[in-house]
Design a protein around this motif. Structure first.
Motif, PDB file in Angstrom:
ATOM      1  N   ALA A  16     111.074   6.469  11.631  1.00 25.78           N
ATOM      2  CA  ALA A  16     110.558   6.161  10.301  1.00 25.78           C
ATOM      3  C   ALA A  16     110.669   4.669  10.002  1.00 25.78           C
ATOM      4  O   ALA A  16     109.763   4.070   9.407  1.00 25.78           O
ATOM      5  CB  ALA A  16     111.320   6.973   9.250  1.00 25.78           C
ATOM      6  N   ALA A  17     111.789   4.045  10.403  1.00 27.49           N
ATOM      7  CA  ALA A  17     111.952   2.615  10.159  1.00 27.49           C
ATOM      8  C   ALA A  17     110.928   1.806  10.927  1.00 27.49           C
ATOM      9  O   ALA A  17     110.345   0.847  10.389  1.00 27.49           O
ATOM     10  CB  ALA A  17     113.370   2.182  10.539  1.00 27.49           C
ATOM     11  N   ALA A  18     110.678   2.165  12.182  1.00 25.64           N
ATOM     12  CA  ALA A  18     109.673   1.447  12.977  1.00 25.64           C
ATOM     13  C   ALA A  18     108.298   1.565  12.337  1.00 25.64           C
ATOM     14  O   ALA A  18     107.543   0.581  12.262  1.00 25.64           O
ATOM     15  CB  ALA A  18     109.660   1.993  14.402  1.00 25.64           C
ATOM     16  N   ARG A  19     107.965   2.752  11.851  1.00 22.40           N
ATOM     17  CA  ARG A  19     106.669   2.938  11.193  1.00 22.40           C
ATOM     18  C   ARG A  19     106.568   2.078   9.933  1.00 22.40           C
ATOM     19  O   ARG A  19     105.572   1.364   9.722  1.00 22.40           O
ATOM     20  CB  ARG A  19     106.484   4.427  10.849  1.00 22.40           C
ATOM     21  CG  ARG A  19     105.076   4.847  10.398  1.00 22.40           C
ATOM     22  CD  ARG A  19     104.778   4.605   8.930  1.00 22.40           C
ATOM     23  NE  ARG A  19     105.657   5.309   8.029  1.00 22.40           N
ATOM     24  CZ  ARG A  19     105.304   6.403   7.354  1.00 22.40           C
ATOM     25  NH1 ARG A  19     104.093   6.898   7.500  1.00 22.40           N
ATOM     26  NH2 ARG A  19     106.151   6.971   6.508  1.00 22.40           N
ATOM     27  N   SER A  20     107.604   2.110   9.098  1.00 17.72           N
ATOM     28  CA  SER A  20     107.562   1.361   7.845  1.00 17.72           C
ATOM     29  C   SER A  20     107.506  -0.143   8.090  1.00 17.72           C
ATOM     30  O   SER A  20     106.765  -0.869   7.412  1.00 17.72           O
ATOM     31  CB  SER A  20     108.781   1.713   6.987  1.00 17.72           C
ATOM     32  OG  SER A  20     108.749   3.071   6.585  1.00 17.72           O
ATOM     33  N   LEU A  21     108.282  -0.634   9.042  1.00 20.50           N
ATOM     34  CA  LEU A  21     108.275  -2.057   9.360  1.00 20.50           C
ATOM     35  C   LEU A  21     106.924  -2.499   9.887  1.00 20.50           C
ATOM     36  O   LEU A  21     106.383  -3.538   9.474  1.00 20.50           O
ATOM     37  CB  LEU A  21     109.366  -2.363  10.383  1.00 20.50           C
ATOM     38  CG  LEU A  21     110.800  -2.358   9.863  1.00 20.50           C
ATOM     39  CD1 LEU A  21     111.791  -2.164  11.006  1.00 20.50           C
ATOM     40  CD2 LEU A  21     111.107  -3.641   9.106  1.00 20.50           C
ATOM     41  N   ALA A  22     106.366  -1.725  10.814  1.00 24.43           N
ATOM     42  CA  ALA A  22     105.078  -2.096  11.395  1.00 24.43           C
ATOM     43  C   ALA A  22     103.967  -2.056  10.357  1.00 24.43           C
ATOM     44  O   ALA A  22     103.107  -2.947  10.317  1.00 24.43           O
ATOM     45  CB  ALA A  22     104.749  -1.185  12.570  1.00 24.43           C
ATOM     46  N   ASP A 350     111.413   3.529   4.695  1.00 23.18           N
ATOM     47  CA  ASP A 350     111.010   2.518   3.710  1.00 23.18           C
ATOM     48  C   ASP A 350     112.215   1.735   3.191  1.00 23.18           C
ATOM     49  O   ASP A 350     112.139   0.513   3.000  1.00 23.18           O
ATOM     50  CB  ASP A 350     110.289   3.186   2.540  1.00 23.18           C
ATOM     51  CG  ASP A 350     108.904   3.702   2.908  1.00 23.18           C
ATOM     52  OD1 ASP A 350     108.361   3.288   3.955  1.00 23.18           O
ATOM     53  OD2 ASP A 350     108.357   4.516   2.133  1.00 23.18           O
ATOM     54  N   LEU A 351     113.326   2.420   2.943  1.00 25.45           N
ATOM     55  CA  LEU A 351     114.525   1.731   2.471  1.00 25.45           C
ATOM     56  C   LEU A 351     115.024   0.718   3.502  1.00 25.45           C
ATOM     57  O   LEU A 351     115.388  -0.418   3.167  1.00 25.45           O
ATOM     58  CB  LEU A 351     115.628   2.737   2.152  1.00 25.45           C
ATOM     59  CG  LEU A 351     115.425   3.625   0.921  1.00 25.45           C
ATOM     60  CD1 LEU A 351     116.531   4.674   0.843  1.00 25.45           C
ATOM     61  CD2 LEU A 351     115.395   2.803  -0.356  1.00 25.45           C
ATOM     62  N   LEU A 352     115.026   1.113   4.773  1.00 25.14           N
ATOM     63  CA  LEU A 352     115.502   0.217   5.819  1.00 25.14           C
ATOM     64  C   LEU A 352     114.556  -0.961   6.012  1.00 25.14           C
ATOM     65  O   LEU A 352     114.996  -2.095   6.229  1.00 25.14           O
ATOM     66  CB  LEU A 352     115.674   0.987   7.125  1.00 25.14           C
ATOM     67  CG  LEU A 352     116.845   1.979   7.135  1.00 25.14           C
ATOM     68  CD1 LEU A 352     116.752   2.899   8.331  1.00 25.14           C
ATOM     69  CD2 LEU A 352     118.174   1.239   7.129  1.00 25.14           C
ATOM     70  N   ALA A 353     113.255  -0.715   5.929  1.00 29.36           N
ATOM     71  CA  ALA A 353     112.298  -1.812   6.045  1.00 29.36           C
ATOM     72  C   ALA A 353     112.474  -2.801   4.893  1.00 29.36           C
ATOM     73  O   ALA A 353     112.428  -4.026   5.093  1.00 29.36           O
ATOM     74  CB  ALA A 353     110.872  -1.269   6.077  1.00 29.36           C
ATOM     75  N   GLY A 354     112.692  -2.288   3.695  1.00 30.62           N
ATOM     76  CA  GLY A 354     112.921  -3.169   2.553  1.00 30.62           C
ATOM     77  C   GLY A 354     114.183  -3.998   2.707  1.00 30.62           C
ATOM     78  O   GLY A 354     114.210  -5.197   2.403  1.00 30.62           O
ATOM     79  N   LEU A 355     115.263  -3.373   3.212  1.00 31.69           N
ATOM     80  CA  LEU A 355     116.500  -4.101   3.467  1.00 31.69           C
ATOM     81  C   LEU A 355     116.292  -5.206   4.495  1.00 31.69           C
ATOM     82  O   LEU A 355     116.714  -6.349   4.315  1.00 31.69           O
ATOM     83  CB  LEU A 355     117.570  -3.135   3.985  1.00 31.69           C
ATOM     84  CG  LEU A 355     118.407  -2.367   2.984  1.00 31.69           C
ATOM     85  CD1 LEU A 355     119.204  -1.286   3.702  1.00 31.69           C
ATOM     86  CD2 LEU A 355     119.365  -3.306   2.256  1.00 31.69           C
TER      87      LEU A 355
END
Length: 371
Positions: A16-22, A350-355
């Motif tokens: 999920a983090a990889a998806r949100s970051l990308a 999404d939370l991790l990408a925002g961080l």
């Protein structure tokens, strides 16, 4: 090669983090120690519970956001991920009061039934006297969900590498260096979303920075699938959580996994283990299995308790079962999901990408203690 962000771990949170970051426009390299879809961690298997039944407003709010995020992923991927079979909670009145208050404050649908009414509606289960039913709860198709997130990350430009075991992470004035085998990979930031391995990979760096991880207990859990007795259709099985009125009895969860039976597990009562495959004994403990079968014989009459298909999985347990999500310099960490994090997958991404990208704060309960 230098990328904006390296993500370590391709379970539900890392995917999920990889998806949100990308999708936020970052260049992303995802590293996973094992093969795609492996069974060594916490995210494997076909099904997970989705439920709104939490006693705290912030968790309930995250479940609402997660439900919408799963529906969006279904539409974008064309895959079936979330089935609203309904979810029931029963047992300890104090636990049910807290859940009902938090869900009611959020405006969620919730019905209250007696144990006898619930047993007539769902004859495969037995209940204590008071039962809460949430029609929006149900089950997630776990393997499908992770594949959809990984595919979306790749479609957004992320590079996915499997069989790339990370040995060490270093931080310098240029960002981070991640050592995977003979390679030294450089990134501006790193997200360590390796579940039970996160403390080992990131704990020392956080300690040096004065923001140590809380103690994360890694435990070996043993749920099992039980065959459904003839005459009970899929509709007879909501997901369920039992908070026994007996204070000495552990919490129990369950749900139907189509094609495999009803999965039942005692929540978080396993022994501590080393997560590495070479050090972890995955043999099923006969005494613990017997205790699970005794529970199933009493409370789940719609299955054959004598024919379990046992599962071995890991929990990464944090104090009070609260997740750990925080960033210290270029290092962002995710661990402590305590057996209940899967349902939040895309929201955690999404939370991790925002961080990682903007320093967007997360709920206080998830943050590391201040320096």
């Amino acid at each position: 090669m230098t990328v904006d962000c390296i993500v370590i771990g391709a379970g539900i949170v890392g995917a999920a983090a990889a998806r949100s970051l990308a999708e936020a426009g970052a260049s992303v390299l995802l590293l996973e120690a094992f093969e795609r879809g492996h069974d060594r961690g916490s995210s494997h298997g076909a099904s997970r519970i989705f439920r709104h039944g939490y006693p705290a407003a912030d968790y309930v709010g995250l479940t609402i956001a997660a439900r919408e995020a799963w529906r969006l992923l279904e539409r974008s991927s064309g895959r079936r991920i979330l089935d609203a079979t309904g979810a029931v909670d029963h047992g300890d009145p104090a636990a049910l009061d807290a859940i009902a208050a938090a869900m009611g404050a959020a405006g969620l649908d919730l019905d209250e039934l007696s144990g006898a009414e619930a047993a007539r509606r769902w004859p495969g289960l037995r209940f204590e006297e008071r039962v809460l039913f949430s029609p929006d709860g149900g089950r997630l198709y776990a393997a499908t969900a992770i594949d959809a997130l990984l595919d979306a990350a790749e479609a957004a430009g992320a590079e996915l590498r499997f069989g790339a075991r990370v040995e060490a992470i270093g931080v310098d004035d240029k960002g981070v260096v991640v050592r995977a085998g003979i390679e030294a990979l450089r990134a501006t930031r790193v997200v360590v979303a390796a579940g039970s391995w996160t403390p080992r990979l990131a704990g020392g760096l956080l300690q040096e920075a004065g923001r140590p991880l809380p103690r994360i207990r890694v435990t070996e859990e043993q749920p099992a699938h039980f065959p459904v007795r003839a005459g009970l259709a899929d509709a007879a099985w909501p997901s369920f959580v039992h908070y026994p009125s007996d204070p000495d009895a552990p919490d129990v969860y369950g749900l139907l996994t189509p094609g495999e039976g009803v999965k039942v597990g005692i929540h978080g009562n396993g022994p501590e283990v080393d997560p590495d495959p070479g050090r972890r004994d995955r043999r099923i403990d006969a005494g613990r299995l017997r205790r699970l079968q005794d529970y199933v014989e009493r409370w789940v009459p719609g299955v054959d308790a004598a024919r379990p298909a046992s599962i071995s999985c890991l929990y990464d347990n944090a104090p009070a079962d609260d997740f750990v999500l925080d960033a210290v310099g270029p290092l962002t960490v995710a661990t402590g999901f305590s057996g209940h994090g899967f349902k939040f997958g895309p929201v955690l991404g999404d939370l991790l990408a925002g961080l990682a990208l903007d320093g967007t704060p997360v709920p206080q309960r998830f943050r590391l203690a201040p320096a």
